[in-house]
Enzyme design. Structure first.
Site, mmCIF file in Angstrom:
data_model
loop_
_atom_site.group_PDB
_atom_site.id
_atom_site.type_symbol
_atom_site.label_atom_id
_atom_site.label_comp_id
_atom_site.label_asym_id
_atom_site.label_seq_id
_atom_site.Cartn_x
_atom_site.Cartn_y
_atom_site.Cartn_z
ATOM 1 N N GLU B 178 0.785 -1.229 0.000
ATOM 2 C CA GLU B 178 0.000 0.000 0.000
ATOM 3 C C GLU B 178 0.819 1.283 0.000
ATOM 4 O OE1 GLU B 178 -3.318 0.501 -0.284
ATOM 5 O OE2 GLU B 178 -3.460 -1.649 -0.690
ATOM 6 N N SER B 455 -51.610 -31.259 29.190
ATOM 7 C CA SER B 455 -51.266 -32.101 30.353
ATOM 8 C C SER B 455 -50.036 -31.650 31.113
ATOM 9 C CB SER B 455 -51.041 -33.537 29.891
ATOM 10 O OG SER B 455 -52.201 -34.019 29.296
#
Lengths: 221, 742
Positions: B178, B455
Site C-alpha cells: 500500500e 397435560s
C-alpha cells in the site's frame, strides 16, 4: 490521432495528477504556519461511560452492615471448620423410622465433581471477601455453585456474605436452599438454622427467629 | 501609448490583490482544516458495539464432557489442531489426551494467562490436568466464544487492535503493497504520485492511485465516500496536516482499525482485528504470512476480492501480494512458491447471527438496565450463559427431528417448533431455539408465542396434592366419567385421550398414564385456585380465572414460561428466575453489573421430591418412555408430555441430570397436527439430551421421606422383600401396610 476514448482517459489522468501536484506546491509553503506541536495521542481503547444509568443490581452495595454485626451472625470463621463434604454424603440414606422397614433410596449417589476446584474457589472467595472485593467473592462462589450445585458449603458462604451485606431475605433463602441439601448433617443444619434465625431477626421477625433457633437446638441435641 | 503603463499597473495591482485574497482564503482554509484534523482525530471514539460472549468452557477434574464436545468447542474458538504446539491457539487431541496452548483471557474476576496445559480424559470425564512443569491444575477456563454484538444504526463493527497485536511480517506486507515510503513521506508522496503518473500514462487509464496510507485514512476517516471535487482538493492538505501532528505509528494504528474489509449482511467489517476473526476465525496475532497477505490484498476491493464469495479471485490477489513481497526481498522465491500453494484456510465457523433466538433474550434482559445507545456504541462486554455445544445440539436435534417427522407424516409446512434448555440447579439458560430453522431471526416461538399447555399442568395438581397432606402416591383416584356444571348452565365433561375411563387408579398412575378425568377430580378436590396459586409460585404469574378446564391445561404459556415452571420443580421446589446474562463489563474489563444467583423456595421440599420421582416414572413407564430410544437405560428422564385438543400442540418438558428442557411443536395457525407430545416434542427433547454430558441425578433426599415397596392394586405398602414398585412417601402420612399380595 488517438481514438476519442483514449484521449478522454489521458485527459482524466492528467487532471487527476495535476490536482495532486498543484495542491502540494501551493500548500507546502504554508504548512509550517499551521504546524503546531504534536498533541495527545488518539485514544484507541478509552471510552467514557459517564453517562451510564445505574445497572440493575441485586440489592444495595455489598458493604458490611453495622446492624448485622450486632447480631450473633455465624461468620465465615464458623464455616472455615467445615470441610467440603464428600459428594455422596448428603441424604444418601433414608432414615429408618415408620411402620415397615423402608427400602434403600434408589440411585442417589452424587457425581464425582472435583472437590479440589470447589475448595479453591471457596478459598478465593474468602480472600476476595477479606480484601473487601465482595462482588468478586460472589462471582467465585457462583462459579463453585455451577460446578458443584449440591455442595452446601457454597450456599453457606453465599448466605453469610449476603447477610453481612444486609440482604437478609436473600440470605434466608440461600440458607433454606443449603438446608435442603444437608438432610442428615447436624453441623450444617445447625449453621443454616442459625443463619436463618439471624436473617429473620434482621427482618424484624422475632417469632421466626425463635422458631429457627429452636430448630437449630433440636439438631444440636 | 501613455495608457499602456497605467493599464499594466492596474492589471498587476489587481493580480496582487487577487493573490492576496487567495492566500488569505487558503490560509483560513488551512487553519480550519487543521482544526478539523486535530479535533476529529483526538476526539474520535469508535462506536463499538457491545460484544456478547458465550459461557467459557471450564475444565476441572471430574467434569463430564459429551462425545465430540471438546473438539467442537476448540474449533469454534479458532484453535488449530497441530502435531506439536508452538504458540497460543493450538491443540492436540489424541487418545484421551488433550494438549492445549491457551490464549488467556481477562475475565471479570481474574485473568487467565496464556499457557501450555495437558488434560487427561477417561470415558469423557476429566481425570487429571497439569501444566508443562507437571504441576496439577484445578481449573482451566478457556476464553469465551464471541457469539454476537449489539450494533449501532450504521452497523459498523470492529475488534480494536494495537501495533503490538500484529503478527510477524504484517507491517512490512502492508507497506510493501500500500505505501512503501510510508515512514519517509510527509503524508503524501510525490514520488508515489510520479510513479503512478508514469504507470497510468503507460496504461492509458488510472491503474494506480498514488494515495498514501495517510491519504486513505483521511478519505475513510474524515471525508464522505462521495467522489466530489472538494473532497479531492482537501484530501492532500489534510493528509499533510495529519502527518505533521501525529506520529507514523499513531496514524498507522488508527488506519488498521478503520479500514473497511468486508460486509456480512448489514454488518460492516472494519479493521484487521475483526477481519481476522471473520475470515479465519483466529485472532490477528496468530495469522500466518499467507493469511496476512490475503487481508492486505483485500484492501484494494473488499467486495471484489471477498474470499468467501470469490475464492479463486481472492487467491490470485493473495498470490500477487506474495509475489510483491518476494520482489521487495521480504521473502525468497522458494518461500513465495511455498506460500502460494497454501489454501486460503477460511474459517467454516460463522461468527454472529447464529443464535438469533438467544440474542433476543440477551437484548431483552439488557434493555432493562442499559440505554440502547450505550449497548451499541460503548464496546461493552456482555458475558452470557449460552452453552455453544448445547445450542449446536439443540439446533441439530430440532432439524433432525423435523426431518424424521416429515418422512413419517409428509411435509408439514405450517409446523413450527421451539426449545428452551436451562441448567437445573441455577436456572441459567443454556440454549434457545426460536423456530424450526433455528438459525434465522424472525418470530421467536420460544418467547413471543403462548399456547395451551395441556397435560403439562397435571404435575402442578400433583404437587399441590402432595403438599396438602391429604394425598400420597397411592391415594385412590376415581377416573369414572365426570360432569361438571358450568356457571352459564352448560356442563363440562372431561374425557381421557383414549376415550376410556379406568375406574379407581392410584394417584401416581393417573399422572404416569395422564388420565384426564382422575386428575380433574383431584384438582377439583384441592380447589382450582390452589392449583393455580402453586403454578404462580413456580414462576409464572398471571391472573387466570379458576375454571375447572384450567386443570387440563386450558391456559396459555410460552415455552420459556413452561421451562421456568419445570425448572423450579426440577430444582427441588426452589425458584431460580431463568437467567441469561452473568456479567456486563466496560471495554476495559471493569465490572458494571453482576447478575447474582437468586433463589427462593416456591414449593414444599418433600412434596417436590416425591413429585420428581413420579415424573421419573413417566419416563420409565408412561408417556415419556419413548425417550429411551435415544437415551441409555440408566439415565433418569423425569418430565411430562402435553398434547392439547385435536393435537394442536405437542409439548414435552422435563429434566435429566443437570438439564431442564422444554420443547413445543404446533402449527402457526394453531390447527391440528399429526403429533402428540410423545411423537413430536419428546423426540426433539430426547435427541438433545442424548448429546449433552450426563451427570447422575444429584438430588438429595430431604428429611421426612421414606421409600417403600408397594402394591399398586391394594394401594398399600408391603414388605421390602415382596414384589412391587418402590415409591417415596412423606413419613407423616404413609399408606396402610399389608402383606405381599393383599
Amino acid at each position: 490521432m488517438l481514438p476519442t476514448s483514449i484521449q478522454f482517459q489521458l485527459f482524466k489522468t492528467t487532471i487527476f495528477h495535476l490536482k495532486q501536484v498543484l495542491v502540494i506546491l501551493s500548500l507546502g509553503a504554508l504548512l509550517s504556519a499551521c504546524a503546531l506541536g504534536p498533541v495527545a495521542s488518539p485514544a484507541v481503547e478509552e471510552r467514557s461511560l459517564d453517562t451510564y444509568p445505574q445497572p440493575v443490581k441485586a440489592g444495595p452495595p455489598l458493604t458490611s452492615s453495622p446492624m448485622v454485626d450486632k447480631i450473633a451472625t455465624p461468620s465465615a470463621t464458623d464455616l472455615s471448620n467445615l470441610s467440603v463434604d464428600k459428594f455422596n454424603s448428603a441424604g444418601a440414606q433414608a432414615p429408618t423410622l415408620t411402620p415397615r422397614t423402608p427400602v434403600a433410596t434408589p440411585s442417589l449417589s452424587l457425581s464425582l465433581a472435583s472437590q479440589e476446584v470447589v475448595e479453591q474457589l471457596v478459598l478465593q472467595a474468602d480472600t476476595a471477601k477479606a480484601n473487601n472485593e465482595l462482588e468478586i467473592a460472589v462471582i467465585k462462589l457462583q462459579q463453585a455453585q455451577r460446578i458443584a450445585p449440591q455442595e452446601p458449603k457454597v450456599y453457606a458462604r453465599l448466605a453469610a456474605l449476603y447477610l453481612a451485606d444486609g440482604q437478609a431475605v436473600r440470605a434466608e433463602q440461600l440458607a433454606r436452599k443449603g438446608l435442603s441439601l444437608v438432610a442428615n448433617q447436624p453441623t450444617y443444619g445447625d449453621f443454616f438454622w442459625r443463619l436463618i434465625a439471624a436473617s429473620r431477626r434482621y427482618q424484624g421477625d422475632i417469632e421466626g427467629e425463635q422458631a429457627a433457633l429452636s430448630r437449630a437446638a433440636q439438631l444440636a441435641q | 501609448m501613455a495608457q499602456h503603463p497605467h493599464k499594466a499597473n492596474k492589471f498587476w495591482r489587481f493580480f496582487w490583490q487577487l493573490l492576496t485574497v487567495l492566500a488569505v482564503c487558503t490560509l483560513v482554509l488551512l487553519i480550519w482544516l487543521d482544526a478539523q484534523v486535530r479535533h476529529r482525530f483526538e476526539g474520535h471514539r469508535w462506536t463499538l458495539p457491545a460484544k456478547v460472549y458465550a459461557r467459557p468452557l471450564e475444565l476441572y477434574v471430574g467434569k463430564q464432557l459429551a462425545d465430540g464436545q471438546l473438539a467442537y468447542e476448540l474449533q469454534q474458538l479458532g484453535y488449530r489442531a497441530v502435531q506439536q504446539l508452538h504458540k497460543p491457539g493450538q491443540y492436540r487431541l489424541h487418545n484421551n489426551r488433550l494438549e492445549i496452548y491457551t490464549r488467556g483471557f481477562h475475565f471479570v474476576d481474574a485473568s487467565e494467562v496464556s499457557n501450555r496445559q495437558e488434560v487427561i480424559l477417561q470415558a469423557g470425564r476429566i481425570l487429571s490436568m497439569n501444566d508443562t512443569q507437571g504441576e496439577d491444575l484445578h481449573l482451566i477456563r478457556l476464553e469465551p466464544q464471541l457469539i454476537g454484538g449489539i450494533y449501532p444504526s450504521h452497523n459498523e463493527d470492529r475488534e480494536l487492535v494495537q501495533l503490538d497485536d500484529l503478527p510477524a511480517g504484517f507491517i512490512q506486507t502492508l507497506l510493501a503493497v500500500e505505501d512503501r515510503s510510508y515512514y519517509e513521506h510527509l503524508g503524501i508522496s510525490p514520488a508515489g504520485i510520479a510513479r503512478a503518473i508514469a504507470v497510468n500514462f503507460k496504461a492509458g487509464r488510472i491503474v494506480q492511485g498514488g494515495s498514501t496510507i495517510t491519504q486513505q485514512l483521511v478519505k475513510n476517516f474524515y471525508l464522505s465516500a462521495e467522489q466530489t471535487l472538494w473532497r479531492k482538493l482537501i484530501e492532500a492538505p489534510m493528509a499533510l496536516l495529519l502527518n505533521n501532528h501525529y506520529s507514523k505509528d499513531e496514524i498507522l494504528e488508527v488506519y488498521l482499525n478503520e479500514v473497511f474489509l468486508g460486509q456480512q449482511g448489514k454488518r460492516a467489517i472494519h479493521g484487521f482485528g475483526l477481519a481476522s476473526w471473520y475470515y479465519f476465525g483466529q485472532p490477528l496475532n496468530e495469522l500466518a504470512l499467507h493469511q496476512t497477505a490475503l487481508l492486505v490484498g483485500m484492501i484494494k476491493g473488499p467486495s471484489y476480492y471477498n474470499p468467501k464469495r470469490y475464492p479463486q479471485r481472492a487467491k490470485q490477489r493473495r498470490d500477487l501480494v506474495l509475489k510483491t513481497l518476494a520482489d521487495v526481498g521480504m521473502i525468497s522465491e522458494t518461500e513465495m512458491q511455498d506460500l502460494q500453494t497454501k489454501p486460503l484456510q477460511l474459517t467454516k465457523v460463522t461468527q454472529y447471527s447464529r443464535y438469533p433466538a438467544y440474542m433476543d433474550l440477551v437484548r431483552q434482559q439488557l434493555q432493562q438496565a442499559y440505554k440502547a445507545n450505550d449497548l451499541s456504541n460503548q464496546g461493552l462486554r456482555v458475558f452470557t450463559t449460552i452453552d455453544p455445544w448445547a445450542q449446536y445440539q439443540a439446533n441439530k436435534a430440532m432439524k433432525n427431528s423435523l426431518s424424521s417427522l416429515t418422512k413419517q407424516y409428509g411435509e408439514q409446512n405450517k409446523l413450527q417448533a421451539a426449545l428452551v434448555l436451562s441448567q437445573r440447579h441455577n436456572g441459567e439458560v443454556l440454549a434457545v431455539v426460536g423456530d424450526r430453522d433455528g438459525g434465522y431471526a424472525g418470530h421467536n416461538w420460544a418467547l413471543d408465542d403462548s399456547r395451551q399447555v395441556g397435560s403439562l399442568l397435571k404435575p402442578i395438581i400433583h404437587l399441590t396434592a402432595l403438599a396438602s397432606e391429604r394425598f400420597h402416591l397411592l391415594s385412590p383416584l376415581d377416573d369414572s366419567p365426570l360432569t361438571i356444571p358450568q356457571p352459564d348452565g352448560s356442563v363440562w365433561q372431561p374425557a381421557n385421550y383414549d376415550g376410556q375411563s379406568h375406574g379407581v387408579v392410584p394417584m401416581y398412575q393417573a399422572l404416569v398414564k395422564s388420565y384426564n378425568i382422575a386428575n380433574v377430580r383431584l384438582g377439583m378436590s384441592l380447589g382450582v385456585d390452589k392449583v393455580l396459586e402453586q403454578l404462580s409460585a413456580l414462576g409464572v404469574k398471571q391472573n387466570w380465572e379458576p375454571y375447572p378446564s384450567r386443570l387440563l391445561g386450558a391456559l396459555e404459556l410460552s415455552p420459556m414460561e413452561v421451562n421456568q415452571v419445570y425448572q423450579t420443580m426440577a430444582n427441588n421446589g426452589f425458584y431460580n428466575p431463568l437467567s441469561i446474562v452473568r456479567d456486563v463489563t466496560k471495554a476495559n474489563g471493569q465490572l458494571l453489573s453482576h447478575y447474582p444467583y437468586q433463589v427462593s423456595q416456591a414449593a414444599d421440599l418433600q412434596a417436590t421430591y416425591i413429585l420428581q420421582q413420579e415424573l421419573a416414572l413417566i419416563g420409565r413407564q408412561g408417556t415419556a418412555k419413548g425417550a429411551y430410544a435415544y437415551l441409555p437405560a440408566e439415565q433418569i428422564v423425569a418430565g411430562k408430555t402435553g398434547t392439547t385438543n385435536d393435537q394442536r400442540d405437542s409439548w414435552f418438558s422435563g429434566f435429566s441430570g443437570r438439564h431442564v428442557a422444554t420443547v413445543w411443536m404446533g402449527n402457526t395457525d394453531a390447527t391440528p397436527t399429526p403429533l402428540t407430545g410423545s411423537s413430536g416434542a419428546l423426540q426433539v427433547w430426547a435427541r438433545l439430551l442424548s448429546k449433552l454430558p450426563y451427570e447422575k441425578d444429584e438430588v438429595s433426599q430431604p428429611p421426612g421421606v421414606d421409600w417403600f415397596r408397594t402394591n399398586a392394586t391394594t394401594g398399600a405398602i408391603i414388605d421390602a422383600d415382596c414384589e412391587g414398585l418402590v415409591l417415596p412417601f412423606n413419613q407423616t402420612r404413609p399408606p396402610a401396610k399389608a402383606n405381599c399380595g393383599n
